[in-house]
Write a protein that holds these residues in place. Sequence first.
Motif, PDB file in Angstrom:
ATOM      1  N   VAL A 125      25.031  22.997  18.862  1.00 42.26           N
ATOM      2  CA  VAL A 125      26.178  23.028  19.765  1.00 42.26           C
ATOM      3  C   VAL A 125      26.240  24.334  20.556  1.00 42.26           C
ATOM      4  O   VAL A 125      27.318  24.799  20.937  1.00 42.26           O
ATOM      5  CB  VAL A 125      27.499  22.820  18.992  1.00 42.26           C
ATOM      6  N   GLY A 127      25.348  24.943  23.562  1.00 38.68           N
ATOM      7  CA  GLY A 127      25.705  24.744  24.959  1.00 38.68           C
ATOM      8  C   GLY A 127      24.580  25.064  25.917  1.00 38.68           C
ATOM      9  O   GLY A 127      23.517  25.562  25.530  1.00 38.68           O
ATOM     10  N   GLN A 128      24.859  24.790  27.211  1.00 35.32           N
ATOM     11  CA  GLN A 128      23.832  24.990  28.241  1.00 35.32           C
ATOM     12  C   GLN A 128      24.331  25.784  29.434  1.00 35.32           C
ATOM     13  O   GLN A 128      23.556  26.523  30.049  1.00 35.32           O
ATOM     14  CB  GLN A 128      23.321  23.631  28.732  1.00 35.32           C
ATOM     15  N   ASP A 131      30.563  28.025  30.071  1.00 33.90           N
ATOM     16  CA  ASP A 131      31.638  27.248  29.467  1.00 33.90           C
ATOM     17  C   ASP A 131      32.955  28.003  29.446  1.00 33.90           C
ATOM     18  O   ASP A 131      32.991  29.241  29.386  1.00 33.90           O
ATOM     19  CB  ASP A 131      31.239  26.821  28.057  1.00 33.90           C
ATOM     20  N   ASP A 146      35.073  15.492  16.668  1.00 33.62           N
ATOM     21  CA  ASP A 146      34.080  15.713  17.701  1.00 33.62           C
ATOM     22  C   ASP A 146      34.555  16.836  18.636  1.00 33.62           C
ATOM     23  O   ASP A 146      35.724  17.220  18.620  1.00 33.62           O
ATOM     24  CB  ASP A 146      33.857  14.423  18.483  1.00 33.62           C
ATOM     25  N   TYR A 148      34.611  18.370  22.669  1.00 32.48           N
ATOM     26  CA  TYR A 148      34.375  18.246  24.107  1.00 32.48           C
ATOM     27  C   TYR A 148      34.476  19.640  24.706  1.00 32.48           C
ATOM     28  O   TYR A 148      35.499  20.324  24.578  1.00 32.48           O
ATOM     29  CB  TYR A 148      35.410  17.326  24.747  1.00 32.48           C
ATOM     30  N   THR A 156      30.486  18.818  28.304  1.00 24.52           N
ATOM     31  CA  THR A 156      29.603  18.266  27.263  1.00 24.52           C
ATOM     32  C   THR A 156      30.430  17.650  26.162  1.00 24.52           C
ATOM     33  O   THR A 156      31.384  18.260  25.659  1.00 24.52           O
ATOM     34  CB  THR A 156      28.721  19.373  26.660  1.00 24.52           C
ATOM     35  N   TYR A 158      30.062  16.438  22.340  1.00 26.13           N
ATOM     36  CA  TYR A 158      29.246  16.463  21.128  1.00 26.13           C
ATOM     37  C   TYR A 158      29.858  15.523  20.094  1.00 26.13           C
ATOM     38  O   TYR A 158      30.991  15.728  19.652  1.00 26.13           O
ATOM     39  CB  TYR A 158      29.198  17.876  20.543  1.00 26.13           C
ATOM     40  N   THR A 167      25.410  15.448  18.188  1.00 27.13           N
ATOM     41  CA  THR A 167      24.547  14.892  19.215  1.00 27.13           C
ATOM     42  C   THR A 167      25.259  14.952  20.561  1.00 27.13           C
ATOM     43  O   THR A 167      26.427  14.554  20.670  1.00 27.13           O
ATOM     44  CB  THR A 167      24.181  13.431  18.901  1.00 27.13           C
ATOM     45  N   ASP A 168      24.566  15.452  21.573  1.00 28.51           N
ATOM     46  CA  ASP A 168      25.096  15.482  22.930  1.00 28.51           C
ATOM     47  C   ASP A 168      25.015  14.077  23.516  1.00 28.51           C
ATOM     48  O   ASP A 168      23.931  13.573  23.788  1.00 28.51           O
ATOM     49  CB  ASP A 168      24.283  16.469  23.761  1.00 28.51           C
ATOM     50  N   THR A 170      26.909  13.146  26.290  1.00 26.49           N
ATOM     51  CA  THR A 170      27.670  13.255  27.539  1.00 26.49           C
ATOM     52  C   THR A 170      27.285  12.189  28.551  1.00 26.49           C
ATOM     53  O   THR A 170      28.157  11.515  29.127  1.00 26.49           O
ATOM     54  CB  THR A 170      27.454  14.649  28.160  1.00 26.49           C
TER      55      THR A 170
END
Length: 559
Positions: A125, A127-128, A131, A146, A148, A156, A158, A167-168, A170
Amino acid sequence: MKTAKPLSWTRREFARLLGAGLLFAPRWGWSATTPESPILLRNTAPACGLDFVLRNDAAGRKYQVETLPGGLAVIDFDNDGWPDLYCTNGAALPSLKKTGPQFYNRLYRNNRDGTFTDVTEKAGVQGQGYDMGAAVGDFDNDGLEDIYVVGVHGNTLYRNNGNGTFTDITQKAGVGGTDARGNKLWAVAAAWLDYDNDGKLDLLVSNYCDWSPGTDPVCGGLNGASRTYCHPDMYRAEPLLLYHNNGDGTFTEISREAGLKDVLGKGMGIAVADFDGDGRLDAFIANDNDRNLLLHNRGGGKIEEIGMMAGVAYNGDGRQISGMGADFADFDGDGLPDIVMTGLRNETYELFRNRGDGSFEDASASSGLLPLSRPWSGWSCGFVDLDNDGWLDLFVASGGLEDNEPQPNRIFRNQKGRFTDVSEAAGADFAIARLHRGAAFADFNRDGRIDVAVTSLHQPIELWTNQSSPRNWLQLKLTGTRSNRSAIGARVICRGSRTQTRFVANSVGYASSSDLTVHFGLADDRKVTLEIHWPSGVLQMLDDVPSNQRLSIEEPSRP
């Protein structure tokens, strides 16, 4: 019969009384000096394994996104009954990509012994992108919470796998954060809520400004010494997003169909409650130098924005402020949820008291919050009973925009509907001044006292462990069966020596998500009666409930 409300003034009336020397007459019980505080907090983060540092990659260019990161979320991701913590983080500029571990979002597992362990990479988790905030809820009703995550030009979702990993999903779920025309939006906050009461959590996203690094204007001057962050008026507002949960792991964006197609804003904090008692959750959105929004849930899948009509679009002067954080709870004990929102220094925070007729009145002056808040720039905030006396205090994460504007956090103690600033007496280390941003509330060590986790730009996270004198308390973890499993939207009435009302909600403050556990401070009460109004319409009663315990309560299968 409704409880009589204290007198309230407009800000102009407040100024007239102040000038006449009448405001601080002894009958109001206010003092120019701060009384000894029964609220004591200590920062235990350095010794407990919480080492998160909020990074925005500021390097003098003054990109608009740099001032706004910092949301965090409480989540019991491993379902052991102890609150864990998730922190969102920035990214490299101008790429908006997480180019290394220094920018990772972080997930910390509560070890149940006063310490935490970083499990981010195992959980998947980190991220990319760049955020801003996070929302927690069990969207698929599988008993697992979960996450968000919202941010700049991409969100995203998760899904919790139940084995310590996420698990992503999105793209499959369709909640990436683009509008109807495919434009990428800059989201600051999100809230899970079952707006149509079908037993499945839907998703409301608060978007901010139409911004991109390539077109960000330069404000204040061309050289670094004179450059400043641009005023929000330099940017166009963005639409809200409302996602309907289809029940199969996917969502449909229905903002236009629900009646929100023409609603734009520069949205920051989201707070939810059923303000008019019709059994449907409503939402308040604080806006940055734009009118605030009150989303009235009319039923039948339709939502109406009524901020102007309800009296919450502007402050008591009829002006817009730099709205940051928000909360929606009953501060004065009349059973009706009220609204608080924070602003920047000299703007003062705004407190809207629920009249019970679908409208609100300005209570900033009559509650004492107006003069107390003037020196402080508030970001995240929350109505939370820190001293377990049965009255909701106000905690505010404080800090200015620029590096030279750090501030200490603030605690405003609620004394029967009037506030006193007790921050100076809250502990030796509470005076630390930083650029505080997000705040999330939970009883992290399960001792019956609410603690606070706070982020700040360029600095390690703070965990304010509550060490106030013990008083009686009660905590409820609700699980829906006919209602959504997170029980978001349930109304709980606790009757002891006085009556308290709480809503199950965790979208609190600025870009943050607090514990879904319902907490009641009970002062000297050892037994109470509980009345639970579930979102499905089921009414559940529990008599002679002993204090000083945490109860898990499941919604009855029948009314």
